[in-house]
Each structure stands twice: as C-alpha cells, then as structure tokens.
Write an enzyme that holds these catalytic residues in place. Structure first.
Site, PDB file in Angstrom:
ATOM      1  N   GLY A  51      -0.584 -16.386  35.395  1.00  0.00           N
ATOM      2  CA  GLY A  51      -1.011 -16.099  34.035  1.00  0.00           C
ATOM      3  C   GLY A  51      -0.089 -16.750  33.015  1.00  0.00           C
ATOM      4  O   GLY A  51       0.966 -17.289  33.360  1.00  0.00           O
ATOM      5  N   VAL A  52      -0.471 -16.672  31.758  1.00  0.00           N
ATOM      6  CA  VAL A  52       0.269 -17.358  30.692  1.00  0.00           C
ATOM      7  C   VAL A  52       1.688 -16.826  30.548  1.00  0.00           C
ATOM      8  O   VAL A  52       2.655 -17.593  30.512  1.00  0.00           O
ATOM      9  CB  VAL A  52      -0.466 -17.218  29.335  1.00  0.00           C
ATOM     10  CG1 VAL A  52       0.310 -17.923  28.232  1.00  0.00           C
ATOM     11  CG2 VAL A  52      -1.876 -17.762  29.427  1.00  0.00           C
ATOM     12  N   ASP A  53       1.836 -15.509  30.478  1.00  0.00           N
ATOM     13  CA  ASP A  53       3.134 -14.922  30.163  1.00  0.00           C
ATOM     14  C   ASP A  53       4.188 -15.220  31.234  1.00  0.00           C
ATOM     15  O   ASP A  53       5.297 -15.663  30.923  1.00  0.00           O
ATOM     16  CB  ASP A  53       3.005 -13.412  29.975  1.00  0.00           C
ATOM     17  CG  ASP A  53       2.010 -13.051  28.880  1.00  0.00           C
ATOM     18  OD1 ASP A  53       1.741 -13.917  28.025  1.00  0.00           O
ATOM     19  OD2 ASP A  53       1.496 -11.922  28.882  1.00  0.00           O
ATOM     20  N   SER A  54       3.851 -14.972  32.492  1.00  0.00           N
ATOM     21  CA  SER A  54       4.830 -15.216  33.559  1.00  0.00           C
ATOM     22  C   SER A  54       5.110 -16.708  33.714  1.00  0.00           C
ATOM     23  O   SER A  54       6.237 -17.115  34.016  1.00  0.00           O
ATOM     24  CB  SER A  54       4.348 -14.622  34.888  1.00  0.00           C
ATOM     25  OG  SER A  54       3.196 -15.288  35.366  1.00  0.00           O
TER      26      SER A  54
ATOM     27  N   CYS B 245       0.830  -1.209   0.000  1.00  0.00           N
ATOM     28  CA  CYS B 245       0.000   0.000   0.000  1.00  0.00           C
ATOM     29  C   CYS B 245       0.868   1.263   0.000  1.00  0.00           C
ATOM     30  O   CYS B 245       1.472   1.586  -1.008  1.00  0.00           O
ATOM     31  CB  CYS B 245      -0.974  -0.035   1.180  1.00  0.00           C
ATOM     32  SG  CYS B 245      -2.359   1.114   0.978  1.00  0.00           S
TER      33      CYS B 245
ATOM     34  N   SER C 242       2.606 -14.982  38.433  1.00  0.00           N
ATOM     35  CA  SER C 242       1.218 -14.603  38.710  1.00  0.00           C
ATOM     36  C   SER C 242       0.230 -15.741  38.474  1.00  0.00           C
ATOM     37  O   SER C 242      -0.898 -15.688  38.930  1.00  0.00           O
ATOM     38  CB  SER C 242       0.820 -13.420  37.812  1.00  0.00           C
ATOM     39  OG  SER C 242       0.738 -13.836  36.466  1.00  0.00           O
TER      40      SER C 242
ATOM     41  N   HIS D  90      -3.583  -5.290   0.617  1.00  0.00           N
ATOM     42  CA  HIS D  90      -2.981  -5.780   1.862  1.00  0.00           C
ATOM     43  C   HIS D  90      -2.995  -7.320   1.902  1.00  0.00           C
ATOM     44  O   HIS D  90      -4.005  -7.926   2.270  1.00  0.00           O
ATOM     45  CB  HIS D  90      -3.736  -5.230   3.071  1.00  0.00           C
ATOM     46  CG  HIS D  90      -3.528  -3.769   3.290  1.00  0.00           C
ATOM     47  ND1 HIS D  90      -2.494  -3.264   4.042  1.00  0.00           N
ATOM     48  CD2 HIS D  90      -4.198  -2.680   2.813  1.00  0.00           C
ATOM     49  CE1 HIS D  90      -2.549  -1.942   4.044  1.00  0.00           C
ATOM     50  NE2 HIS D  90      -3.579  -1.565   3.299  1.00  0.00           N
TER      51      HIS D  90
ATOM     52  N   GLU E 120      -1.625  -9.141   4.034  1.00  0.00           N
ATOM     53  CA  GLU E 120      -1.527  -9.628   5.410  1.00  0.00           C
ATOM     54  C   GLU E 120      -2.883  -9.834   6.076  1.00  0.00           C
ATOM     55  O   GLU E 120      -2.972 -10.542   7.092  1.00  0.00           O
ATOM     56  CB  GLU E 120      -0.681  -8.670   6.260  1.00  0.00           C
ATOM     57  CG  GLU E 120      -1.316  -7.328   6.580  1.00  0.00           C
ATOM     58  CD  GLU E 120      -1.103  -6.267   5.513  1.00  0.00           C
ATOM     59  OE1 GLU E 120      -1.227  -5.075   5.831  1.00  0.00           O
ATOM     60  OE2 GLU E 120      -0.817  -6.635   4.347  1.00  0.00           O
TER      61      GLU E 120
END
Length: 515
Positions: free
Chosen positions: A228-231, A85, A226, A172, A174
């Site tokens: 959670g997923v990330d930690s 674009c 925590s 685009h 993507e």
C-alpha cells in the site's frame, strides 16, 4: 516533530469538524502546522514556539457553562492569532465583547461586505462569498477592536485588533465554499505571521533523513511492507536514510490483489534494491480461514496469524531494535486526544499491535503528514504514480470482500474480477478521482445462459465510492457504457461469475466495505 527546522503554526482544536481541513489548507501554503487540543498548556505552547496561532470552530457555544476555553495567556505571547467562528466568539468573550444567540442563524453561503482591504482582506475586493456555520454571533466587539467586515445578519463578520495582531472571522476560510479563503489564509500566514513557506516534501525528506539516522544509529529497523501507499513511502524514506539497516517483510496472506506479491518483490527488491524478505504464507492463512464466515472473526484470524508470521521472520534477524509503521497524522490525531472535545476518538493500530508483542521501539516517519502529502512525498522519493495513487485496500484484504467462506477458488475468482474493474476504471481515467472501486463476491448463485448452456454461477457486486477520508462516502454515478464494459468483461472472462450488480448505497447508512 522534535527540533524541527520548519516554522510552525499552532492550531488549537475546540472540536470543529473542519480542524483537519484548516491544517491541510495551511500546509497547502507551504507552511508547517500542528493541531493541539484547546487545553494545551501555555508552557507547551511556548516550547513549540509557533509563528502564529489559529483557533478553530466548535460545536459548543461560548455561553455554555462548560464551554471550552484556552489559556488566556496566549494573547500575551505577542504572536498573531486568528479565530475562526467559535474562535472569533471566544476572542470576543475573553476581551470583554458580547456574543449572543442569533435568531437568524447562518448556515451556508453568505455575502460579506468588506470594510477594510488591509491585513487579512488585502487580496480581496469589496465583497466576498463565504461559508457560514454558526448559531451565535458577535453583537458587540471588545474595546480596541475594529469591525472589518459584516453581513446583512452579522454586524461583526470579521474584526481585528491591529495593535495586538488578533483577528476573528465568523465564517470558515478553510472550506472550498469560501471562494477566496486561501487568499485570506495566505496573507495571515505569510505577511502577518511572516512565515517564509519552506514546508515542502523536498525539505521534509532532508529533515527526515537526518532525524532517522539520529534515532536509529547503527541498529536495524524492521518494516511490514504491504504494498500500500503508506508502508511503501515509509520504507522508501527509511531506506534512503539507513539503507541495508532496513529489513522489510512482505507477507503473502493469500487474500491479496492479483499478482500483488510479484509486483511488490519486483518494485522494492529488484528495482529499488530494498532489503526485502518475502514470506509465502498463503496456504497457512487459507487453512486458518477455512469455514470462517463471520467478518470480525476473519479480521482477527488474519491479524493474529500475521503477527505470528511476522514474529517468526523478525526472530531470525539480529540487532533489530525498531519497528517502522506508516502511521499518518490523522491517525495520530484520532488516537491521542488532540481533538479537544470532539466526540469520536479511536485507537490506532497500524500493524495489528506488533509493538506490544515484539517490544520494539516505534519509528513513524510519516506521522506528521496527511494522505495527500504522503503521495507527494512518494513521488519525491521516486515511486511511480501507479503505486502512489493506489486506492485504499482493507487490511484483511479480499477476505472481507468475499462474503461467506474463503476458499482458494473464490479468492482466484475475485482476484480476476477485481483486476478487470481496476483496469477499466484506469482506462476511463477515473482511478485517481475515485476513493475506492472494487468487487464483492456474494454467497449466492443465479441462473444464467452462456451459448446454449444453462449456468448456475456466482454474483459479483461492483462498488465505487467518492470520499475524502473514508468517514462518509457517496456512490459514484459511473457511466452506463463503462458499467456495461466492466460487466461484460467479468462475465465473459471470469469463470464462475454470470451476473454483475452495482451497489448504489452511500455511507452512512451503508459502509464502504460490505464486511
């Protein structure tokens, strides 16, 4: 990534809303990529040594006075370049072609006629459904370039300079609306850029373990776990690299999900044998939250107290030199100005500013990954799908889902109701598909009847939203039968609630969380 063995594609960001999506689509092809601002220096680009460069779209017009331009020297690096674009219009302008404002702007679906089935259109037929989003259009391609696709409104929907390996597309590839966009990107990445597609989570684990060992040496790393997923994934990866040198601290702040502390201890300490310190700080947090009703004050109280508790526990440890955080790539993109001219840039504080307070070196093993890659990595490391696919949970926990004052009784009520919601959403097979589903305890009571008795109890608002990144969200059209089951179970099983309502507002104008 420093000294990374992965081949890389460089994405220069001119402010497009789709830039992160380009990166995700590239990585889906098992090719590593990085997003950098359009203004990145040519010396930095040479240092990064990319196999190819993608120029993103932009809300700007190349004809504007202060239009963003990259260093023209990138076209002398003898590596393939794909302009999308605005990127295509930029290529046209730099090489002496002509771009004009279009009286018939193209937004949405368009049918392109493919004139050459070579190069980027190798896997396509004579036509393709694509997604357009532009006000300007290329009306005259530069010398040395060939038109390889057009539309009824766009005479140069795609073009190339075969000798220089430069390509431009007005649409685009993507976005999912360009149905065969992945084929176009695949050919560009694997055949034109000659990437061997080695970016997998298995190879990432291999590299990360080596990198973490070199970075940490014989020192210790402290990580705020925590649940959670990330930690969780960050802790698992670091533990795989340095074992006992990692100390995880899990703080029970009293506003967690039901039995969260038991699950975390059982999973990480008993099952994966991670060095875990469990801190039961429920009472001190609830005491600090007493009579606090303002949501921002709740956040500050919880954040500040967490730092105090975390510091107390970390001070008991010896030779700790690093603090691990579960920072992800979108956080990095947002907190440093890699978004070029994008308007919204926010600072990122993954663990409430702990690095400034504790003067520890940061280790962020997930900072190059998107959320879907983190989930994939978690499975690669042996985490269960239950942990890997957990829905996002706010940092202040249930404190911002309890409207009004926080008490132990109100926390218990919401924990029980929330547990039922998650349980039934999972039974319905919807948990992975929904961004977040949860309950909000309201500060009002209504009259109800249970048996022959009159009740005057709390109201619970049920919230379920679809989203890709949390920036925008739409309420989920849950089946009426499922809503009925959830409502009946909560009213019958949770003492203190006699009415359930469903939140049917989207973001914007509403937010996902109520506070």
């Amino acid at each position: 990534m420093k000294n990374v063995f992965f081949e890389k594609i460089l994405i220069l960001d001119f402010g497009s809303q789709y830039t992160q999506l380009i990166a995700r689509r590239v990585r889906e092809q098992k090719v590593y990529c990085e997003i950098h601002p359009y203004s990145v220096s040519i010396d930095k680009i040479k240092q990064l040594n990319p196999k190819g460069i993608i120029l993103s779209g932009s809300p700007s017009s190349v004809s504007e006075k202060d239009a963003p331009f990259c260093d023209k020297e990138i076209f002398n690096l003898n590596i393939p370049i794909l302009g999308i674009c605005y990127g295509a219009q930029l290529i046209t302008t730099i090489f002496g072609g002509k771009v004009e404002y279009s009286e018939k702007r193209e937004y949405g679906y368009s049918l392109v006629n493919i004139k050459s089935n070579e190069d980027i259109f190798k896997e396509l037929g004579d036509t393709a459904d694509v997604w357009m989003s532009h006000g300007d259009k290329v009306v005259e391609i530069p010398s040395g370039f060939d038109v390889i696709a057009d539309t009824s409104n766009c005479p140069a929907a795609a073009f190339r300079n075969k000798e220089k390996n430069i390509y431009g597309v007005q649409f685009h590839p993507e976005v999912v609306h360009t149905k065969e966009g992945s084929k176009i990107l695949s050919v560009f990445l694997k055949e034109i850029c000659e990437c061997s597609a080695v970016w997998t989570m298995a190879s990432f684990v291999e590299y990360s373990i080596k990198n973490i060992k070199e970075q940490v040496g014989d020192k210790k790393v402290v990580c705020g776990l925590s649940g959670g997923v990330d930690s969780a994934v960050a802790a698992m990866l670091i533990n795989k690299a340095i074992g006992e040198q990692l100390i995880c601290i899990f703080v029970n702040n009293g506003v967690l999900r039901k039995d969260e502390e038991k699950k975390v201890v059982d999973t990480f300490k008993n099952n994966f044998h991670i060095n875990l310190v469990y801190v039961d700080a429920e009472t001190r947090f609830l005491d600090k939250l007493k009579d606090v009703v303002d949501p921002e004050k709740k956040r500050k109280v919880i954040g500040n107290e967490f730092i105090v508790v975390f510091e107390e526990e970390a001070d008991k440890l010896e030779d700790v030199e690093f603090l691990a955080q579960g920072t992800l790539y979108p956080d990095v993109i947002e907190s440093v100005s890699v978004n070029g001219p994008s308007v919204t840039i926010k600072s990122h504080h993954n663990v409430g500013g702990l690095p400034d307070v504790m003067n520890l070196k940061l280790i962020e093993p997930l900072r190059d990954l998107f959320k879907d890659e983190v989930r994939e990595l978690g499975l690669e490391l042996g985490l269960s799908e239950e942990i890997v696919w957990r829905q996002p949970f706010p940092g202040p926990g249930l404190a911002v889902r309890i409207i009004g004052a926080i008490t132990k009784q109100r926390v218990d009520i919401l924990q029980e109701a929330d547990h039922i919601i998650v349980e039934e959403i999972k039974k319905a097979g919807l948990y992975k598909d929904i961004w977040q589903s949860f309950g909000v305890l309201l500060p009002i009571k209504t009259v109800g009847v249970m048996g022959d008795a009159r009740t005057y109890e709390n109201v619970l608002a049920l919230r379920a939203v679809d989203s890709k990144d949390g920036m925008t969200a739409d309420w989920v059209k849950l089946d009426y039968n499922l809503l009925g089951i959830i409502s009946n179970r909560i009213i019958n099983e949770v003492k203190g609630i006699n009415r359930v309502v469903y939140d049917i507002s989207s973001k914007p104008p509403s937010t996902i969380e109520w506070e």
